[in-house]
Scaffold this motif. Structure first.
Motif: not given
Length: 254
Positions: A102-111, A162-171
């Motif tokens: 999680x939060x390297x290439x895989x991230x929340x908000x996928x299409x 409730x655990x949503x994150x989208x760090x800068x690199x994820x964006x």
């Protein structure tokens, strides 16, 4: 905006190619897949190892060049950034399922994937994809529709997870992934004055690709003529960011 660029020397090796390379097959036996539909697709076609394991930098560069015309200036940095997902000491390869970290290439908000909070984030998720599809309202997806779909998925994820994150690199990767399917399946017109008109992408091909993790050759797709370089990608992502901001604050109509 800062985009990660990791320049590293590489040596192309002579690759032993399987005879069935290009033929689509579903994963077999102990094969693994990950959160990236394109890498999964390339493994399903035998361009990447069909078991999804032991993918080296040289192989990734050769395959994405040969099949979808992506330059080493794009593939090399992406591979280098993903390399740490392999926990083995001094690892020189990646398995596709390791990209689910999680939060390297895989991230929340996928299409096309649900957030990891709700379940497996490395498999196609019908409900998530249907939300994305609802923003593609014409047979050819323009850049504005693609941007709106991306924003909608982030908003939905942020409001329900409730655990949503989208760090800068994820964006950054989220913008890049949205651009990626347009570059692979779209018709380029990057000189257009309006960003909405810079790529027109067949909805039929995109739907086929995401749903089946299969290259839409049966729908008329061929290897892109235009080569995706780091410069082209960065410029397009920056324009997409400006378009998205304009859509969100109401200065640019949908």
């Amino acid at each position: 905006m800062k985009l990660i660029y990791l320049a590293a020397p590489f040596t192309m090796s002579v690759l032993a190619l399987p005879r069935d390379r290009g033929e689509w097959m579903p994963p077999q036996g102990d094969a693994v897949r990950g959160p990236c539909p394109m890498l999964n697709t390339l493994a399903n076609h035998g361009y990447l190892p069909r078991n999804g394991k032991g993918i080296s930098r040289d192989v990734a560069i050769e395959v994405l060049d040969t099949v979808i015309n992506w330059d080493v200036s794009v593939v090399g940095p992406l591979y280098d950034f993903a390399q740490p997902v392999n926990p083995a000491p001094n690892a020189t390869t990646i398995d596709l399922d390791q990209l689910t970290t999680h939060n390297i290439l895989e991230h929340d908000g996928s299409l096309s994937r649900q957030d990891a909070f709700f379940g497996p984030a490395d498999v196609f998720h019908e409900e998530t994809w249907n939300e994305t599809l609802s923003y593609f309202t014409t047979p050819n997806i323009n850049v504005a529709q693609a941007a709106r779909a991306r924003t909608a998925r982030i908003v939905t994820a942020a409001s329900t997870n409730p655990s949503f994150t989208l760090p800068q690199i994820g964006a950054y990767f989220d913008y890049g992934e949205t651009a990626a399917y347009q570059f692979v399946f779209g018709t380029w017109n990057l000189g257009a004055d309006n960003i909405k008109d810079k790529i027109s992408t067949s909805l039929e091909m995109v739907e086929y690709f995401f749903r089946y993790e299969r290259l839409p050759s049966e729908k008329g797709w061929v290897r892109p003529i235009n080569r995706l370089t780091y410069e082209v990608l960065v410029n397009f992502v920056l324009e997409n960011q400006a378009l998205t901001q304009g859509q969100m604050n109401g200065t640019i109509p949908y």
